[in-house]
Design a protein around this motif. Structure first.
Motif, PDB file in Angstrom:
ATOM      1  N   ASN A 294      12.536  15.057   1.614  1.00  0.00           N
ATOM      2  CA  ASN A 294      11.594  16.095   2.022  1.00  0.00           C
ATOM      3  C   ASN A 294      10.496  16.280   0.971  1.00  0.00           C
ATOM      4  O   ASN A 294       9.304  16.282   1.293  1.00  0.00           O
ATOM      5  N   GLY A 295      10.878  16.412  -0.273  1.00  0.00           N
ATOM      6  CA  GLY A 295       9.910  16.647  -1.343  1.00  0.00           C
ATOM      7  C   GLY A 295       8.954  15.488  -1.539  1.00  0.00           C
ATOM      8  O   GLY A 295       7.739  15.682  -1.687  1.00  0.00           O
ATOM      9  N   VAL A 296       9.482  14.276  -1.530  1.00  0.00           N
ATOM     10  CA  VAL A 296       8.630  13.100  -1.750  1.00  0.00           C
ATOM     11  C   VAL A 296       7.697  12.888  -0.563  1.00  0.00           C
ATOM     12  O   VAL A 296       6.500  12.629  -0.746  1.00  0.00           O
ATOM     13  N   LEU A 297       8.198  13.015   0.656  1.00  0.00           N
ATOM     14  CA  LEU A 297       7.319  12.842   1.819  1.00  0.00           C
ATOM     15  C   LEU A 297       6.262  13.944   1.879  1.00  0.00           C
ATOM     16  O   LEU A 297       5.126  13.694   2.305  1.00  0.00           O
TER      17      LEU A 297
ATOM     18  N   ALA B 112       8.966   3.961   6.194  1.00  0.00           N
ATOM     19  CA  ALA B 112       8.734   4.329   7.595  1.00  0.00           C
ATOM     20  C   ALA B 112       7.940   5.635   7.683  1.00  0.00           C
ATOM     21  O   ALA B 112       6.926   5.711   8.388  1.00  0.00           O
ATOM     22  N   GLY B 113       8.379   6.646   6.940  1.00  0.00           N
ATOM     23  CA  GLY B 113       7.663   7.918   6.941  1.00  0.00           C
ATOM     24  C   GLY B 113       6.271   7.785   6.364  1.00  0.00           C
ATOM     25  O   GLY B 113       5.311   8.352   6.892  1.00  0.00           O
ATOM     26  N   GLY B 114       6.148   7.021   5.299  1.00  0.00           N
ATOM     27  CA  GLY B 114       4.842   6.793   4.678  1.00  0.00           C
ATOM     28  C   GLY B 114       3.888   6.096   5.628  1.00  0.00           C
ATOM     29  O   GLY B 114       2.709   6.459   5.722  1.00  0.00           O
ATOM     30  N   TYR B 115       4.391   5.112   6.360  1.00  0.00           N
ATOM     31  CA  TYR B 115       3.540   4.425   7.330  1.00  0.00           C
ATOM     32  C   TYR B 115       3.014   5.410   8.373  1.00  0.00           C
ATOM     33  O   TYR B 115       1.829   5.417   8.682  1.00  0.00           O
ATOM     34  N   GLU B 116       3.901   6.225   8.916  1.00  0.00           N
ATOM     35  CA  GLU B 116       3.450   7.178   9.932  1.00  0.00           C
ATOM     36  C   GLU B 116       2.431   8.162   9.351  1.00  0.00           C
ATOM     37  O   GLU B 116       1.460   8.514  10.021  1.00  0.00           O
ATOM     38  N   LEU B 117       2.646   8.601   8.123  1.00  0.00           N
ATOM     39  CA  LEU B 117       1.692   9.529   7.504  1.00  0.00           C
ATOM     40  C   LEU B 117       0.331   8.877   7.291  1.00  0.00           C
ATOM     41  O   LEU B 117      -0.698   9.524   7.429  1.00  0.00           O
TER      42      LEU B 117
ATOM     43  N   ALA C 209       2.390  13.080   1.943  1.00  0.00           N
ATOM     44  CA  ALA C 209       1.476  13.620   2.960  1.00  0.00           C
ATOM     45  C   ALA C 209       0.245  14.266   2.320  1.00  0.00           C
ATOM     46  O   ALA C 209      -0.875  14.067   2.784  1.00  0.00           O
ATOM     47  N   LYS C 210       0.459  15.009   1.245  1.00  0.00           N
ATOM     48  CA  LYS C 210      -0.672  15.652   0.554  1.00  0.00           C
ATOM     49  C   LYS C 210      -1.610  14.615  -0.061  1.00  0.00           C
ATOM     50  O   LYS C 210      -2.802  14.847  -0.183  1.00  0.00           O
ATOM     51  N   ALA C 211      -1.049  13.455  -0.421  1.00  0.00           N
ATOM     52  CA  ALA C 211      -1.875  12.395  -1.024  1.00  0.00           C
ATOM     53  C   ALA C 211      -2.700  11.638   0.021  1.00  0.00           C
ATOM     54  O   ALA C 211      -3.772  11.143  -0.286  1.00  0.00           O
ATOM     55  N   VAL C 212      -2.203  11.552   1.268  1.00  0.00           N
ATOM     56  CA  VAL C 212      -2.882  10.702   2.245  1.00  0.00           C
ATOM     57  C   VAL C 212      -3.519  11.456   3.416  1.00  0.00           C
ATOM     58  O   VAL C 212      -4.318  10.889   4.149  1.00  0.00           O
TER      59      VAL C 212
ATOM     60  N   GLU D 123       0.833  -1.209   0.000  1.00  0.00           N
ATOM     61  CA  GLU D 123       0.000   0.000   0.000  1.00  0.00           C
ATOM     62  C   GLU D 123       0.870   1.262   0.000  1.00  0.00           C
ATOM     63  O   GLU D 123       0.641   2.186  -0.788  1.00  0.00           O
ATOM     64  N   ILE D 124       1.875   1.276   0.866  1.00  0.00           N
ATOM     65  CA  ILE D 124       2.764   2.436   0.970  1.00  0.00           C
ATOM     66  C   ILE D 124       3.530   2.618  -0.338  1.00  0.00           C
ATOM     67  O   ILE D 124       3.638   3.734  -0.854  1.00  0.00           O
ATOM     68  N   ASP D 125       4.044   1.536  -0.902  1.00  0.00           N
ATOM     69  CA  ASP D 125       4.786   1.623  -2.164  1.00  0.00           C
ATOM     70  C   ASP D 125       3.894   2.106  -3.299  1.00  0.00           C
ATOM     71  O   ASP D 125       4.348   2.833  -4.190  1.00  0.00           O
ATOM     72  N   GLY D 126       2.616   1.722  -3.283  1.00  0.00           N
ATOM     73  CA  GLY D 126       1.687   2.202  -4.310  1.00  0.00           C
ATOM     74  C   GLY D 126       1.521   3.712  -4.252  1.00  0.00           C
ATOM     75  O   GLY D 126       1.568   4.393  -5.284  1.00  0.00           O
ATOM     76  N   THR D 127       1.331   4.231  -3.061  1.00  0.00           N
ATOM     77  CA  THR D 127       1.226   5.687  -2.904  1.00  0.00           C
ATOM     78  C   THR D 127       2.550   6.348  -3.238  1.00  0.00           C
ATOM     79  O   THR D 127       2.585   7.384  -3.904  1.00  0.00           O
ATOM     80  N   LEU D 128       3.641   5.747  -2.800  1.00  0.00           N
ATOM     81  CA  LEU D 128       4.976   6.296  -3.062  1.00  0.00           C
ATOM     82  C   LEU D 128       5.232   6.394  -4.561  1.00  0.00           C
ATOM     83  O   LEU D 128       5.760   7.412  -5.034  1.00  0.00           O
TER      84      LEU D 128
END
Length: 155
Positions: free
Chosen positions: A143-146, A106-111, A150-153, A78-83
Protein backbone atom coordinates in the motif's frame (compact mmCIF):
# COMPACT_ATOMS: atom_id res chain seq x y z
CA UNK A 1 -11.03 -23.35 0.66
CA UNK A 2 -10.69 -27.10 0.95
CA UNK A 3 -9.52 -29.31 -1.88
CA UNK A 4 -12.37 -30.55 -4.01
CA UNK A 5 -14.55 -27.52 -3.28
CA UNK A 6 -16.52 -26.20 -6.25
CA UNK A 7 -17.15 -22.75 -4.77
CA UNK A 8 -15.90 -19.96 -7.06
CA UNK A 9 -13.07 -17.77 -5.82
CA UNK A 10 -14.27 -14.39 -4.55
CA UNK A 11 -13.81 -11.34 -6.76
CA UNK A 12 -14.91 -10.17 -10.15
CA UNK A 13 -13.32 -10.66 -13.56
CA UNK A 14 -11.06 -7.61 -13.24
CA UNK A 15 -9.81 -8.66 -9.79
CA UNK A 16 -9.20 -12.19 -11.11
CA UNK A 17 -7.27 -10.70 -14.06
CA UNK A 18 -5.02 -8.74 -11.71
CA UNK A 19 -4.31 -11.75 -9.52
CA UNK A 20 -3.50 -13.87 -12.58
CA UNK A 21 -1.33 -11.07 -13.99
CA UNK A 22 0.77 -11.02 -10.82
CA UNK A 23 1.14 -14.80 -11.00
CA UNK A 24 2.15 -14.63 -14.68
CA UNK A 25 4.67 -11.84 -14.01
CA UNK A 26 6.12 -13.91 -11.17
CA UNK A 27 6.40 -16.88 -13.55
CA UNK A 28 8.15 -14.72 -16.16
CA UNK A 29 10.59 -13.39 -13.59
CA UNK A 30 11.45 -16.92 -12.45
CA UNK A 31 11.89 -18.27 -15.99
CA UNK A 32 15.25 -18.76 -17.68
CA UNK A 33 13.80 -17.76 -21.05
CA UNK A 34 10.79 -15.57 -20.39
CA UNK A 35 8.40 -15.27 -23.30
CA UNK A 36 5.54 -13.05 -22.22
CA UNK A 37 3.25 -13.80 -25.17
CA UNK A 38 3.53 -17.56 -24.57
CA UNK A 39 2.74 -17.15 -20.87
CA UNK A 40 -0.27 -14.95 -21.67
CA UNK A 41 -1.56 -17.53 -24.17
CA UNK A 42 -1.08 -20.33 -21.61
CA UNK A 43 -3.08 -18.45 -18.98
CA UNK A 44 -5.85 -17.36 -21.34
CA UNK A 45 -6.26 -20.83 -22.84
CA UNK A 46 -5.68 -23.04 -19.80
CA UNK A 47 -5.95 -21.16 -16.50
CA UNK A 48 -8.27 -18.15 -16.46
CA UNK A 49 -11.70 -19.26 -15.23
CA UNK A 50 -10.65 -22.91 -15.03
CA UNK A 51 -10.88 -25.46 -12.26
CA UNK A 52 -7.41 -25.97 -10.83
CA UNK A 53 -6.71 -28.51 -8.07
CA UNK A 54 -10.41 -28.70 -7.24
CA UNK A 55 -11.00 -24.95 -7.02
CA UNK A 56 -13.15 -23.19 -9.62
CA UNK A 57 -11.69 -19.79 -10.39
CA UNK A 58 -13.67 -16.75 -11.46
CA UNK A 59 -13.47 -16.05 -15.17
CA UNK A 60 -10.91 -13.27 -15.53
CA UNK A 61 -11.05 -10.30 -17.87
CA UNK A 62 -8.65 -11.67 -20.48
CA UNK A 63 -8.11 -8.27 -22.10
CA UNK A 64 -7.07 -6.61 -18.83
CA UNK A 65 -4.93 -9.63 -17.94
CA UNK A 66 -3.10 -9.52 -21.28
CA UNK A 67 -2.63 -5.76 -21.15
CA UNK A 68 -1.17 -5.82 -17.63
CA UNK A 69 1.17 -8.75 -18.24
CA UNK A 70 2.47 -7.66 -21.63
CA UNK A 71 2.62 -3.98 -20.69
CA UNK A 72 4.31 -4.52 -17.33
CA UNK A 73 6.82 -6.94 -18.84
CA UNK A 74 7.66 -4.67 -21.78
CA UNK A 75 8.00 -1.62 -19.53
CA UNK A 76 9.63 -3.38 -16.55
CA UNK A 77 12.83 -1.28 -16.68
CA UNK A 78 10.84 1.96 -16.62
CA UNK A 79 8.57 0.66 -13.85
CA UNK A 80 11.53 -0.64 -11.83
CA UNK A 81 13.26 2.74 -12.17
CA UNK A 82 10.27 4.54 -10.68
CA UNK A 83 9.85 1.78 -8.09
CA UNK A 84 13.47 2.19 -6.96
CA UNK A 85 12.80 5.85 -6.17
CA UNK A 86 9.75 4.82 -4.08
CA UNK A 87 11.69 2.39 -1.88
CA UNK A 88 13.74 3.45 1.10
CA UNK A 89 17.51 3.42 0.68
CA UNK A 90 17.83 0.45 3.07
CA UNK A 91 15.38 -1.58 0.96
CA UNK A 92 16.82 -1.82 -2.60
CA UNK A 93 14.94 -3.40 -5.48
CA UNK A 94 16.97 -6.62 -5.38
CA UNK A 95 15.92 -7.17 -1.77
CA UNK A 96 12.24 -7.50 -2.73
CA UNK A 97 10.68 -10.95 -2.83
CA UNK A 98 9.86 -11.92 -6.43
CA UNK A 99 6.12 -12.02 -5.73
CA UNK A 100 6.10 -8.55 -4.14
CA UNK A 101 8.11 -7.32 -7.12
CA UNK A 102 5.48 -8.79 -9.48
CA UNK A 103 2.73 -7.00 -7.54
CA UNK A 104 4.64 -3.72 -7.86
CA UNK A 105 5.23 -4.22 -11.57
CA UNK A 106 1.57 -4.95 -12.28
CA UNK A 107 0.32 -2.09 -10.10
CA UNK A 108 3.01 0.23 -11.40
CA UNK A 109 2.07 -0.54 -14.99
CA UNK A 110 -1.57 0.28 -14.35
CA UNK A 111 -0.62 3.52 -12.59
CA UNK A 112 1.57 4.54 -15.54
CA UNK A 113 -0.45 3.27 -18.48
CA UNK A 114 -4.09 3.04 -17.40
CA UNK A 115 -5.33 6.56 -16.64
CA UNK A 116 -8.86 5.24 -17.14
CA UNK A 117 -8.56 3.34 -13.84
CA UNK A 118 -8.70 5.45 -10.66
CA UNK A 119 -5.58 5.43 -8.50
CA UNK A 120 -7.47 4.20 -5.43
CA UNK A 121 -8.90 1.24 -7.36
CA UNK A 122 -5.46 0.17 -8.57
CA UNK A 123 -3.87 0.44 -5.13
CA UNK A 124 -6.77 -1.35 -3.40
CA UNK A 125 -6.77 -4.17 -5.95
CA UNK A 126 -3.06 -4.88 -5.56
CA UNK A 127 -3.21 -4.59 -1.77
CA UNK A 128 -5.96 -7.24 -1.97
CA UNK A 129 -3.65 -9.41 -4.09
CA UNK A 130 -0.94 -8.98 -1.44
CA UNK A 131 -3.41 -10.03 1.27
CA UNK A 132 -3.93 -13.26 -0.64
CA UNK A 133 -0.29 -14.22 -0.13
CA UNK A 134 0.99 -12.27 2.85
CA UNK A 135 0.18 -11.00 6.31
CA UNK A 136 -0.83 -7.44 7.14
CA UNK A 137 2.75 -6.09 7.28
CA UNK A 138 3.52 -6.95 3.65
CA UNK A 139 0.13 -5.70 2.45
CA UNK A 140 0.76 -2.39 4.25
CA UNK A 141 4.18 -2.23 2.58
CA UNK A 142 2.51 -2.73 -0.84
CA UNK A 143 0.00 0.00 0.00
CA UNK A 144 2.68 2.50 1.00
CA UNK A 145 4.96 1.87 -1.97
CA UNK A 146 2.14 1.94 -4.53
CA UNK A 147 0.88 5.18 -2.97
CA UNK A 148 4.35 6.75 -3.42
CA UNK A 149 4.51 5.32 -6.95
CA UNK A 150 1.13 6.89 -7.79
CA UNK A 151 2.26 10.28 -6.48
CA UNK A 152 5.38 10.02 -8.66
CA UNK A 153 3.54 9.19 -11.90
CA UNK A 154 0.05 10.69 -11.57
CA UNK A 155 -0.80 14.35 -11.05
Amino acid sequence: MSAGSKTPKVGGPRSAARLAAVQALYQLDMSDEPKAKMVVEEYVNHRLGQEIEGDQYVAADANLFSDVVLGAWERREEIDGTLTSCLSSDWPLDRLEKLIHAIFRAGGYELVARPDVPTAVIINEYVDVAHGFYERTEASFVNGVLDRFAKAVRT
